[in-house]
Design a protein around this motif. Structure first.
Motif, PDB file in Angstrom:
ATOM      1  N   GLU A 244      -8.487  -6.857  14.317  1.00  0.00           N
ATOM      2  CA  GLU A 244      -7.694  -7.315  13.159  1.00  0.00           C
ATOM      3  C   GLU A 244      -7.372  -6.138  12.241  1.00  0.00           C
ATOM      4  O   GLU A 244      -7.524  -6.202  11.021  1.00  0.00           O
ATOM      5  CB  GLU A 244      -8.438  -8.418  12.397  1.00  0.00           C
ATOM      6  N   GLU A 245      -6.919  -5.057  12.878  1.00  0.00           N
ATOM      7  CA  GLU A 245      -6.582  -3.834  12.144  1.00  0.00           C
ATOM      8  C   GLU A 245      -5.177  -3.368  12.503  1.00  0.00           C
ATOM      9  O   GLU A 245      -4.717  -3.542  13.638  1.00  0.00           O
ATOM     10  CB  GLU A 245      -7.590  -2.724  12.449  1.00  0.00           C
TER      11      GLU A 245
ATOM     12  N   HIS B 129       0.856  -1.176   0.000  1.00  0.00           N
ATOM     13  CA  HIS B 129       0.000   0.000   0.000  1.00  0.00           C
ATOM     14  C   HIS B 129       0.895   1.229   0.000  1.00  0.00           C
ATOM     15  O   HIS B 129       1.952   1.237   0.639  1.00  0.00           O
ATOM     16  CB  HIS B 129      -0.895   0.037   1.247  1.00  0.00           C
TER      17      HIS B 129
ATOM     18  N   SER C   2      -7.387  -2.980   7.416  1.00  0.00           N
ATOM     19  CA  SER C   2      -7.930  -4.288   7.756  1.00  0.00           C
ATOM     20  C   SER C   2      -6.978  -5.338   7.201  1.00  0.00           C
ATOM     21  O   SER C   2      -6.807  -5.434   5.976  1.00  0.00           O
ATOM     22  CB  SER C   2      -9.326  -4.474   7.158  1.00  0.00           C
TER      23      SER C   2
ATOM     24  N   THR D 173      -7.280  -8.543   7.295  1.00  0.00           N
ATOM     25  CA  THR D 173      -7.974  -9.685   6.696  1.00  0.00           C
ATOM     26  C   THR D 173      -8.439  -9.369   5.281  1.00  0.00           C
ATOM     27  O   THR D 173      -8.381 -10.204   4.382  1.00  0.00           O
ATOM     28  CB  THR D 173      -9.174 -10.109   7.561  1.00  0.00           C
ATOM     29  N   ASP D 174      -8.908  -8.134   5.065  1.00  0.00           N
ATOM     30  CA  ASP D 174      -9.373  -7.721   3.736  1.00  0.00           C
ATOM     31  C   ASP D 174      -8.277  -7.031   2.922  1.00  0.00           C
ATOM     32  O   ASP D 174      -8.459  -6.805   1.718  1.00  0.00           O
ATOM     33  CB  ASP D 174     -10.559  -6.761   3.854  1.00  0.00           C
ATOM     34  N   ASN D 175      -7.176  -6.676   3.609  1.00  0.00           N
ATOM     35  CA  ASN D 175      -6.082  -5.954   2.965  1.00  0.00           C
ATOM     36  C   ASN D 175      -6.572  -4.651   2.332  1.00  0.00           C
ATOM     37  O   ASN D 175      -6.220  -4.297   1.215  1.00  0.00           O
ATOM     38  CB  ASN D 175      -5.384  -6.829   1.915  1.00  0.00           C
ATOM     39  N   GLN D 176      -7.407  -3.923   3.098  1.00  0.00           N
ATOM     40  CA  GLN D 176      -7.964  -2.663   2.615  1.00  0.00           C
ATOM     41  C   GLN D 176      -7.829  -1.582   3.686  1.00  0.00           C
ATOM     42  O   GLN D 176      -7.944  -1.859   4.885  1.00  0.00           O
ATOM     43  CB  GLN D 176      -9.449  -2.828   2.270  1.00  0.00           C
TER      44      GLN D 176
ATOM     45  N   VAL E 100      -9.481   0.947   5.728  1.00  0.00           N
ATOM     46  CA  VAL E 100     -10.892   1.077   6.092  1.00  0.00           C
ATOM     47  C   VAL E 100     -11.202   2.409   6.764  1.00  0.00           C
ATOM     48  O   VAL E 100     -12.376   2.779   6.909  1.00  0.00           O
ATOM     49  CB  VAL E 100     -11.324  -0.079   7.022  1.00  0.00           C
TER      50      VAL E 100
END
Length: 299
Positions: free
Chosen positions: A106-107, A90, A121, A123-126, A128
């Motif tokens: 999980e952040e 990122h 996040s 887990t989502d690799n985003q 947020v």
């Protein structure tokens, strides 16, 4: 305290972190790579490559077997701890100075040069969420999950406290003169300690942000504060070339680790310290390109 000195970096080292479940630790700096070390045998193991710029911050997420690295070009890298391969990238726009993981959410919290805080996040690799914690460099962040608090330390001399649920600002106050360089919650959550460019440690009551104690702890800027994982001690790293260990109950000096006092130590600025998970070792790194492993046993 006995020290083992390890060489393996060709440039200043800015950050170190220990693995929470294995006898391993990681260091990074101006080498364009992350080095993995065997803490038990005190030897070099591997180099994580594909790093194009200086690394200022590291964080490990054991559940996902990932190592995150924050770089001065704004890149946030995720490495697979098994293969060393880069799993995610990122670009956050400005240098990343600190990373902290919130297991319950999980952040990953990312603090940057322009004062922006990014929430990733894992887990989502985003990304947020994003918010500003002042307009200047945020050098250090701390979390206390039981208190549901995030604290940020900024070059604008301010400490800011946020709710971990939605990152709303709860409290803000002036701390160290010339900028706050490091911030840390005590394990029991009753105190918040800051260290800054004024070489002072400030100790605050977490619940009302009142100042409990303030004193000159080093000769120059304090770059990091780290509590022992089990015992009532905390360590500080400073530009004055020393590492100091303090008694948590009264902030009295327990040990000074420097060439002058211990006949062993760094010859340039100490940039970071990290305790091993079992508390038997303290790792320090600095501008002298050296990694030092201090054997610790409280008397």
């Amino acid at each position: 305290m006995k020290a083992t000195t390890l060489s393996g970096h060709n440039n200043p080292i800015y950050t170190c972190i220990t693995h929470p479940g294995l006898p391993l630790f990681y260091t990074a700096g101006n080498d364009k790579g992350v080095v993995e070390w065997d803490l038990e045998h005190k030897v070099h193991r591997r180099v994580f490559k594909n790093v194009q710029r200086t690394v200022y911050a590291l964080e490990i997420i054991p559940a996902l077997n990932l190592l995150y690295a924050g770089c001065n070009d704004g890149n946030l890298l995720a490495f697979d701890l098994e293969s060393t391969e880069t799993k995610a990238l990122h670009h956050l726009g400005s240098a990343i100075f600190d990373l902290k993981y919130i297991p319950l959410k999980e952040e990953l919290i990312c603090a940057t040069d322009k004062g922006d805080i990014f929430i990733l996040s894992v887990t989502d690799n985003q990304i947020v969420h994003q918010f500003s914690s002042g307009a200047e460099k945020v050098r250090s962040v701390a979390i206390h999950e039981k208190l549901n608090l995030l604290a940020t330390a900024s070059n604008d001399q301010q400490v800011r406290l946020y709710n971990l649920d939605d990152f709303t600002l709860i409290q803000q106050f002036k701390a160290n003169d010339y900028g706050v360089g490091s911030i840390c919650f005590s394990p029991d959550g009753t105190q918040l300690i800051t260290g800054g460019r004024d070489a002072h440690l400030n100790i605050y009551n977490v619940f009302d942000c009142s100042l409990i104690n303030r004193f000159a702890a080093h000769l120059f800027a304090i770059y990091h504060i780290e509590f022992h994982p089990h015992l009532p001690f905390f360590a500080t790293a400073s530009r004055d070339k020393s590492v100091k260990i303090w008694r948590a109950e009264d902030a009295s000096l327990y040990k000074m680790l420097s060439i002058d006092k211990a006949r062993e130590g760094h010859i340039l600025s100490v940039n970071d310290v990290a305790w091993s998970a079992d508390g038997k070792h303290l790792i320090s790194v600095g501008d002298d390109k050296m990694v030092k492993i201090w054997d610790f046993e409280a008397i």
